[in-house]
Design a protein around this motif. Structure first.
Motif, PDB file in Angstrom:
ATOM      1  N   PHE A   1      -8.616 -39.363  -4.595  1.00 43.37           N
ATOM      2  CA  PHE A   1      -9.388 -39.372  -3.361  1.00 43.37           C
ATOM      3  C   PHE A   1     -10.562 -38.415  -3.516  1.00 43.37           C
ATOM      4  O   PHE A   1     -10.564 -37.538  -4.397  1.00 43.37           O
ATOM      5  CB  PHE A   1      -8.526 -38.927  -2.170  1.00 43.37           C
ATOM      6  N   SER A   2     -11.559 -38.547  -2.648  1.00 47.87           N
ATOM      7  CA  SER A   2     -12.652 -37.588  -2.608  1.00 47.87           C
ATOM      8  C   SER A   2     -12.102 -36.244  -2.124  1.00 47.87           C
ATOM      9  O   SER A   2     -10.951 -36.145  -1.683  1.00 47.87           O
ATOM     10  CB  SER A   2     -13.740 -38.072  -1.645  1.00 47.87           C
TER      11      SER A   2
ATOM     12  N   GLY B   1     -12.896 -34.569   0.570  1.00 47.47           N
ATOM     13  CA  GLY B   1     -12.537 -34.702   1.974  1.00 47.47           C
ATOM     14  C   GLY B   1     -11.321 -35.573   2.170  1.00 47.47           C
ATOM     15  O   GLY B   1     -10.458 -35.288   3.017  1.00 47.47           O
ATOM     16  N   GLY B   2     -11.225 -36.654   1.379  1.00 45.62           N
ATOM     17  CA  GLY B   2     -10.072 -37.546   1.466  1.00 45.62           C
ATOM     18  C   GLY B   2      -8.790 -36.851   1.054  1.00 45.62           C
ATOM     19  O   GLY B   2      -7.724 -37.104   1.630  1.00 45.62           O
ATOM     20  N   THR B   3      -8.874 -35.982   0.069  1.00 38.97           N
ATOM     21  CA  THR B   3      -7.695 -35.233  -0.378  1.00 38.97           C
ATOM     22  C   THR B   3      -7.170 -34.330   0.730  1.00 38.97           C
ATOM     23  O   THR B   3      -5.970 -34.304   1.012  1.00 38.97           O
ATOM     24  CB  THR B   3      -8.042 -34.392  -1.620  1.00 38.97           C
ATOM     25  N   ILE B   4      -8.067 -33.579   1.366  1.00 42.21           N
ATOM     26  CA  ILE B   4      -7.668 -32.702   2.468  1.00 42.21           C
ATOM     27  C   ILE B   4      -7.083 -33.530   3.614  1.00 42.21           C
ATOM     28  O   ILE B   4      -6.075 -33.164   4.222  1.00 42.21           O
ATOM     29  CB  ILE B   4      -8.862 -31.882   2.977  1.00 42.21           C
ATOM     30  N   LYS B   5      -7.696 -34.670   3.890  1.00 42.32           N
ATOM     31  CA  LYS B   5      -7.209 -35.544   4.962  1.00 42.32           C
ATOM     32  C   LYS B   5      -5.785 -36.020   4.678  1.00 42.32           C
ATOM     33  O   LYS B   5      -4.918 -35.983   5.560  1.00 42.32           O
ATOM     34  CB  LYS B   5      -8.141 -36.750   5.109  1.00 42.32           C
ATOM     35  N   GLN B   6      -5.531 -36.456   3.436  1.00 48.96           N
ATOM     36  CA  GLN B   6      -4.197 -36.954   3.093  1.00 48.96           C
ATOM     37  C   GLN B   6      -3.156 -35.839   3.161  1.00 48.96           C
ATOM     38  O   GLN B   6      -2.025 -36.058   3.613  1.00 48.96           O
ATOM     39  CB  GLN B   6      -4.210 -37.589   1.704  1.00 48.96           C
TER      40      GLN B   6
ATOM     41  N   LEU C   1      -3.223 -33.246   5.155  1.00 51.25           N
ATOM     42  CA  LEU C   1      -2.973 -32.999   6.576  1.00 51.25           C
ATOM     43  C   LEU C   1      -2.086 -34.096   7.168  1.00 51.25           C
ATOM     44  O   LEU C   1      -1.187 -33.814   7.976  1.00 51.25           O
ATOM     45  CB  LEU C   1      -4.297 -32.923   7.340  1.00 51.25           C
ATOM     46  N   ILE C   2      -2.325 -35.342   6.783  1.00 53.04           N
ATOM     47  CA  ILE C   2      -1.510 -36.443   7.294  1.00 53.04           C
ATOM     48  C   ILE C   2      -0.056 -36.278   6.869  1.00 53.04           C
ATOM     49  O   ILE C   2       0.871 -36.417   7.681  1.00 53.04           O
ATOM     50  CB  ILE C   2      -2.068 -37.806   6.813  1.00 53.04           C
ATOM     51  N   TYR C   3       0.160 -35.962   5.598  1.00 53.07           N
ATOM     52  CA  TYR C   3       1.541 -35.793   5.132  1.00 53.07           C
ATOM     53  C   TYR C   3       2.210 -34.593   5.800  1.00 53.07           C
ATOM     54  O   TYR C   3       3.418 -34.625   6.097  1.00 53.07           O
ATOM     55  CB  TYR C   3       1.570 -35.652   3.614  1.00 53.07           C
TER      56      TYR C   3
ATOM     57  N   TYR D   1       4.219 -44.555   5.156  1.00 56.32           N
ATOM     58  CA  TYR D   1       2.794 -44.253   5.007  1.00 56.32           C
ATOM     59  C   TYR D   1       2.340 -44.468   3.567  1.00 56.32           C
ATOM     60  O   TYR D   1       1.274 -45.039   3.311  1.00 56.32           O
ATOM     61  CB  TYR D   1       2.501 -42.808   5.432  1.00 56.32           C
TER      62      TYR D   1
END
Length: 285
Positions: free
Chosen positions: A8-9, A11-16, A18-20, A69
């Protein structure tokens, strides 16, 4: 070996991550809410009868949310994040020896006692303790050493993947403190971060969270649950099946506000396993 590459990018890495993390919290919250509703209508005679389904329910629902997920939203497999049952022989040996050796040190310097408990209650305490240990050991390792570590490793490299979740893991344990002191907080941050590094190295060298989950589970089973209580006061042992009363004069021995998991004895044990893991040949992931 892993399957698909997890990428992931930034930002995408941080987002994932946080989701987990939110899924991890949601599994526990959902399980507790459902069981609170059930127990409001059903009264059980023993406390372990409440604890056992809470632990198993939290384990199942957290795993289910992770699986849904990962497979349905991200279209990836659990194996892609190192979440497999693979356990190497050296990790199994270390998982047994670490809590046994730490407990043996305290038994040597303290006073051990076995508490008389009815057989049925003792079996219930053991079952609830095992369920609690499994729940924490499996779900926390899936989150920190499975999802977080894999995501961070693919974006920022192995060092960041090992250190960042470990420091976070240690700092989150500050939420468990009821009283605060400078020495106690410092011991907890150091010990919590080091035990996180230990689990991370075990998972990294073993190529799977299986080894770190086993180590985490056995550590909690011996050192955290109602089977053994290591304390400075005989009266604090509560319903534990066994207790070890230790001298209270040295904070390095008692671990301060958090207890013996943050003690110098435990820290030496974590460090020894870290050194062992570093000496082991890494399993290709």
């Amino acid at each position: 070996m892993y399957g698909k590459k997890v990428s992931f990018s930034a930002g995408g890495t941080i987002k994932q991550i946080l989701i987990y993390f939110l899924l991890f919290l949601a599994g526990d919250l959902l399980s507790s809410t459902l069981l609170d509703l059930l127990f409001s209508a059903v009264k059980l005679p023993e406390s372990w009868m409440y604890q056992l389904p809470r632990a198993l329910g939290g384990l199942f629902l957290t795993w289910l949310l992770f699986w849904l997920y990962t497979t349905k939203i991200l279209r990836l497999g659990m194996r892609d994040f190192g979440i497999t049952p693979g356990i190497r022989a050296w990790t199994a040996a270390a998982a047994v020896l670490l809590p046994v050796c730490v407990a043996a040190v305290y038994l040597a310097i303290g006073e051990g006692a076995a508490h008389r408990v009815p057989t049925g209650e003792a079996l219930g305490v053991i079952a609830a303790s095992l369920a609690f240990a499994l729940k924490a050991g499996i779900t926390e390792e899936m989150l920190f050493r499975g999802y977080m570590m894999t995501l961070l490793r693919e974006r920022w490299g192995r060092a960041a993947a090992i250190l960042a979740p470990s420091v976070l893991f240690g700092c989150l344990h500050l939420l468990n403190l009821e009283t605060f002191s400078a020495v106690g907080v410092a011991l907890l941050i150091v010990s919590g971060s080091l035990v996180g590094i230990m689990f991370s190295l075990v998972a990294d060298r073993g190529g799977s969270v299986g080894g770190s989950a086993l180590m985490h589970t056995l550590w909690n089973l011996v050192m955290v649950t109602g089977i053994l209580c290591i304390t400075t006061d005989q009266g604090e042992s509560g319903a534990a099946l066994f207790s070890i009363v230790i001298p209270s004069g040295n904070v390095l021995l008692t671990g301060g506000d958090f207890g013996v998991e943050a003690s110098a004895v435990a820290i030496l044990g974590y460090g020894a396993v870290c050194c062992l893991a570093l000496l082991m040949r890494k399993t290709e992931r």
